[in-house]
Design a protein around this motif. Structure first.
Motif, PDB file in Angstrom:
ATOM      1  N   UNK A  21      52.033  -1.181  55.508  1.00 16.98           N
ATOM      2  CA  UNK A  21      53.162  -0.618  55.132  1.00 16.98           C
ATOM      3  C   UNK A  21      53.571   0.150  56.618  1.00 16.98           C
ATOM      4  N   UNK A  22      52.552   0.965  57.138  1.00 14.21           N
ATOM      5  CA  UNK A  22      52.811   1.772  58.316  1.00 14.21           C
ATOM      6  C   UNK A  22      53.171   0.594  59.605  1.00 14.21           C
ATOM      7  N   UNK A  23      52.483  -0.418  59.714  1.00 13.63           N
ATOM      8  CA  UNK A  23      53.044  -1.182  60.738  1.00 13.63           C
ATOM      9  C   UNK A  23      54.572  -1.752  60.664  1.00 13.63           C
ATOM     10  N   UNK A  24      55.024  -1.842  59.446  1.00 17.31           N
ATOM     11  CA  UNK A  24      56.380  -2.173  59.316  1.00 17.31           C
ATOM     12  C   UNK A  24      57.272  -1.285  59.462  1.00 17.31           C
ATOM     13  N   UNK A  25      56.929  -0.188  59.555  1.00 16.70           N
ATOM     14  CA  UNK A  25      57.803   1.146  59.938  1.00 16.70           C
ATOM     15  C   UNK A  25      58.205   1.064  61.321  1.00 16.70           C
ATOM     16  N   UNK A  26      59.359   1.664  61.670  1.00 14.08           N
ATOM     17  CA  UNK A  26      59.831   1.692  63.041  1.00 14.08           C
ATOM     18  C   UNK A  26      58.835   2.839  63.675  1.00 14.08           C
ATOM     19  N   UNK A  27      58.702   2.771  64.861  1.00 23.78           N
ATOM     20  CA  UNK A  27      57.842   3.526  65.601  1.00 23.78           C
ATOM     21  C   UNK A  27      58.179   5.251  65.634  1.00 23.78           C
ATOM     22  N   UNK A  28      59.506   5.450  65.623  1.00 22.21           N
ATOM     23  CA  UNK A  28      59.897   6.565  65.631  1.00 22.21           C
ATOM     24  C   UNK A  28      59.565   7.362  64.247  1.00 22.21           C
ATOM     25  N   UNK A  29      59.685   6.568  63.076  1.00 29.52           N
ATOM     26  CA  UNK A  29      59.137   6.959  61.661  1.00 29.52           C
ATOM     27  C   UNK A  29      57.763   7.265  61.567  1.00 29.52           C
ATOM     28  N   UNK A  30      57.019   6.373  62.481  1.00 29.09           N
ATOM     29  CA  UNK A  30      55.471   6.559  62.164  1.00 29.09           C
ATOM     30  C   UNK A  30      54.866   7.832  62.903  1.00 29.09           C
ATOM     31  N   UNK A  31      55.632   8.000  64.021  1.00 23.48           N
ATOM     32  CA  UNK A  31      55.231   9.271  65.089  1.00 23.48           C
ATOM     33  C   UNK A  31      55.483  10.513  64.281  1.00 23.48           C
ATOM     34  N   UNK A  32      56.762  10.293  63.347  1.00 23.13           N
ATOM     35  CA  UNK A  32      56.918  11.772  62.558  1.00 23.13           C
ATOM     36  C   UNK A  32      55.987  12.030  61.393  1.00 23.13           C
ATOM     37  N   UNK A  33      55.607  10.943  60.879  1.00 21.92           N
ATOM     38  CA  UNK A  33      54.462  11.046  59.750  1.00 21.92           C
ATOM     39  C   UNK A  33      53.275  11.950  60.048  1.00 21.92           C
ATOM     40  N   UNK A  34      52.987  12.977  59.501  1.00 23.03           N
ATOM     41  CA  UNK A  34      51.618  13.644  59.635  1.00 23.03           C
ATOM     42  C   UNK A  34      50.443  12.779  59.349  1.00 23.03           C
ATOM     43  N   UNK A  35      49.233  12.834  60.075  1.00 19.68           N
ATOM     44  CA  UNK A  35      48.099  12.103  59.175  1.00 19.68           C
ATOM     45  C   UNK A  35      47.754  12.363  57.910  1.00 19.68           C
ATOM     46  N   UNK A  36      48.044  13.710  57.603  1.00 15.93           N
ATOM     47  CA  UNK A  36      47.780  13.963  56.111  1.00 15.93           C
ATOM     48  C   UNK A  36      48.425  13.285  55.086  1.00 15.93           C
ATOM     49  N   UNK A  37      49.752  12.832  55.479  1.00 22.77           N
ATOM     50  CA  UNK A  37      50.407  12.090  54.446  1.00 22.77           C
ATOM     51  C   UNK A  37      49.856  10.644  54.433  1.00 22.77           C
ATOM     52  N   UNK A  38      49.310  10.045  55.541  1.00 21.57           N
ATOM     53  CA  UNK A  38      48.937   8.897  55.369  1.00 21.57           C
ATOM     54  C   UNK A  38      47.457   8.587  54.705  1.00 21.57           C
ATOM     55  N   UNK A  39      46.644   9.574  55.138  1.00 24.31           N
ATOM     56  CA  UNK A  39      45.280   9.752  54.416  1.00 24.31           C
ATOM     57  C   UNK A  39      45.497  10.197  52.852  1.00 24.31           C
ATOM     58  N   UNK A  40      46.483  10.946  52.578  1.00 22.38           N
ATOM     59  CA  UNK A  40      46.775  10.954  51.002  1.00 22.38           C
ATOM     60  C   UNK A  40      47.219  10.057  50.397  1.00 22.38           C
ATOM     61  N   UNK A  41      48.013   9.057  50.840  1.00 20.73           N
ATOM     62  CA  UNK A  41      48.311   7.812  50.175  1.00 20.73           C
ATOM     63  C   UNK A  41      47.204   6.963  49.987  1.00 20.73           C
ATOM     64  N   UNK A  42      46.279   6.965  51.037  1.00 19.12           N
ATOM     65  CA  UNK A  42      45.188   6.082  50.862  1.00 19.12           C
ATOM     66  C   UNK A  42      44.438   6.464  49.792  1.00 19.12           C
ATOM     67  N   UNK A  43      44.053   7.856  49.625  1.00 22.18           N
ATOM     68  CA  UNK A  43      43.247   8.409  48.613  1.00 22.18           C
ATOM     69  C   UNK A  43      43.991   8.271  47.033  1.00 22.18           C
TER      70      UNK A  43
END
Length: 58
Positions: A21-43
């Protein structure tokens, strides 16, 4: 042991799903997402998958 392997599989699947899902997002959106959001989604997805596997059969 079978349940443990299934739970690990669900966690791995959740991780790959979030990465896809992250790979499908535009680069600008990916850069704005904090790492904690990504890790939280995985957990959260991993916990939901593990909960589904750990339920007792009816």
């Amino acid at each position: 042991m079978d349940r443990l392997l299934r739970a690990a599989g669900w966690c791995g699947l959740a991780f790959l799903l979030v990465l896809g899902l992250l790979a499908a997002l535009p680069r600008a959106v990916r850069n704005e997402l904090p790492d904690a959001v990504i890790g939280g989604a995985v957990i959260v997805l991993g916990a939901l998958g593990a909960r589904r596997v750990a339920r007792r059969p009816r």
